[in-house]
Design a protein around this motif. Structure first.
Motif, PDB file in Angstrom:
ATOM      1  N   ALA A   1       0.820  -1.213   0.000  1.00  0.00           N
ATOM      2  CA  ALA A   1       0.000   0.000   0.000  1.00  0.00           C
ATOM      3  C   ALA A   1       0.850   1.257   0.000  1.00  0.00           C
ATOM      4  O   ALA A   1       0.676   2.146  -0.833  1.00  0.00           O
ATOM      5  CB  ALA A   1      -0.952   0.000   1.195  1.00  0.00           C
ATOM      6  N   THR A   8      -1.267  -2.245   6.762  1.00  0.00           N
ATOM      7  CA  THR A   8      -1.818  -3.011   5.649  1.00  0.00           C
ATOM      8  C   THR A   8      -1.231  -4.420   5.662  1.00  0.00           C
ATOM      9  O   THR A   8      -0.042  -4.592   5.933  1.00  0.00           O
ATOM     10  CB  THR A   8      -1.486  -2.321   4.318  1.00  0.00           C
ATOM     11  N   PRO A  32      -1.600  -9.584   0.850  1.00  0.00           N
ATOM     12  CA  PRO A  32      -3.046  -9.340   0.671  1.00  0.00           C
ATOM     13  C   PRO A  32      -3.751 -10.572   0.159  1.00  0.00           C
ATOM     14  O   PRO A  32      -3.174 -11.426  -0.516  1.00  0.00           O
ATOM     15  CB  PRO A  32      -3.080  -8.199  -0.355  1.00  0.00           C
TER      16      PRO A  32
END
Length: 373
Positions: A149, A166, A170
């Motif tokens: 991010a 973050t 992910p």
């Protein structure tokens, strides 16, 4: 001529008061009439008023208050004395002049008293405000993993970015179907469970196929493995030798506190116990309870079988012999897969706790066969 101001007695308490420029008595606070001269106006000529004669009021019973000592008073500039009333040049006071004299303010010739502040309640102390520190600049880790991010480097092994929180890895979502509100993370699929299930299914299939291709014996082995076991009761019991009151049938009466004994001391090698069935029976296993009781710690406990042979005779006259070994005490299971069995003989070989004063005993011998349903 003396510099002391002229005084006169107070009409109420007889305390000495100044003859001019004093409106109230210092001793009793009584009003001293309008004895001060009038103040001149801008347009009218300066006029003076004639003081009224001081006449003490009539008192019948109230005693006269004692005289008080006069307080020191600053000397004020002496006003010009009004002319005497009998002077031919003194004009008579008019009613307008008397009325204006009532509005003349009292000269401020006495020292002013210090103002006293009103009492104030104590206030609650204010809590100290936390000191706000300026945010420090983020220091990237040299050679670390960049955040997806904010692109700042983090230490290896971190799951969340130390600058923007973050996730470092992910979650990969399907491009065909985007994320939606309330979406739960996907469950982790354990592939090892599917591998184990596949191996079990393959093993079962191999057993079934092997039983079919191996002929009737293999097929019967598969059937015996998955068959339901039911108790099978012999119709007769015999033995090579028995101790008094320890008959062979006591090994099949269903009680673990009664037992069959060989009647010989030591390991009783070669002695046997035999059970016969009324018709050919498919035997799968048997349960043996060695000794004179399930509790082998009793003081009068007998010796127990250690190794023995099982001799099975079937309906065709064939004899099958198998060798077995059990532990000392406690009910134990022995597998015995024989078709169309007519009799089973247990032949003793060695014994646990063999002693010249003890004999080998069997408390219970139970048989189990295939369910006909």
């Amino acid at each position: 001529m003396s510099d002391a101001p002229e005084t006169r007695p107070c009409p109420d308490c007889a305390s000495p008061v100044r003859a001019a420029n004093q409106s109230f008595c210092d001793g009793c606070g009584a009003f001293l009439r309008w004895d001060a001269p009038a103040v001149a106006t801008r347009e009218e000529p300066e006029e003076t008023t004639t003081p009224l004669p001081a006449v003490p009021p009539e008192r019948e019973t109230e005693p006269e208050a004692p005289a008080r000592a006069p307080e020191p008073v600053r000397e004020a500039p002496r006003a010009p004395e009004p002319p005497a009333p009998d002077h031919p040049s003194a004009p008579a006071p008019s009613p307008h002049t008397v009325a204006r004299s009532l509005l003349v303010p009292v000269p401020e010739d006495r020292p002013s008293e210090p103002a006293v502040a009103a009492p104030v309640l104590p206030a609650r102390p204010e809590a100290a405000r936390p000191a706000v520190r300026a945010a420090e600049a983020a220091t990237p880790v040299p050679g670390g993993t960049p955040c997806p991010a904010c692109s700042l480097a983090n230490a290896p092994g971190r799951h969340f970015c130390r600058f923007c929180a973050t996730p470092m890895v992910p979650e990969r979502l399907s491009t065909a179907e985007g994320p939606y509100a309330g979406r739960r993370p996907g469950l982790a699929r354990d592939r090892s469970r599917w591998i184990v299930r596949a191996l079990i299914a393959a093993g079962v299939a191999a057993v079934v196929v092997g039983g079919v291709l191996g002929g009737p014996p293999a097929a019967r082995a598969v059937q015996d493995h998955f068959a339901t076991r039911v108790p099978v009761h012999p119709v007769s019991w015999t033995a090579s030798h028995s101790a008094p009151n320890q008959e062979p049938k006591l090994a099949g009466d269903g009680y673990s506190n009664t037992w069959w004994g060989t009647g010989y001391a030591g390991d009783s090698e070669g002695q046997y116990l035999e059970a016969a069935f009324a018709e050919p029976t498919d035997l799968l296993s048997l349960l043996i309870t060695p000794g004179s009781s399930k509790n082998t710690t009793q003081a009068d406990g007998q010796a127990t079988p250690r190794t023995f042979d099982l001799v099975v005779k079937d309906a065709s006259g064939e004899i099958r012999v198998s060798h077995h070994r059990i532990n000392d005490g406690g009910t134990q299971r022995v597998d015995l897969r024989v078709r169309d069995a007519l009799s089973v003989r247990l032949v003793l070989r060695t014994a646990w706790r063999a002693d010249p004063r003890k004999q080998v005993a069997v408390a219970e011998l139970e048989f189990f066969g295939r369910s006909v349903t």
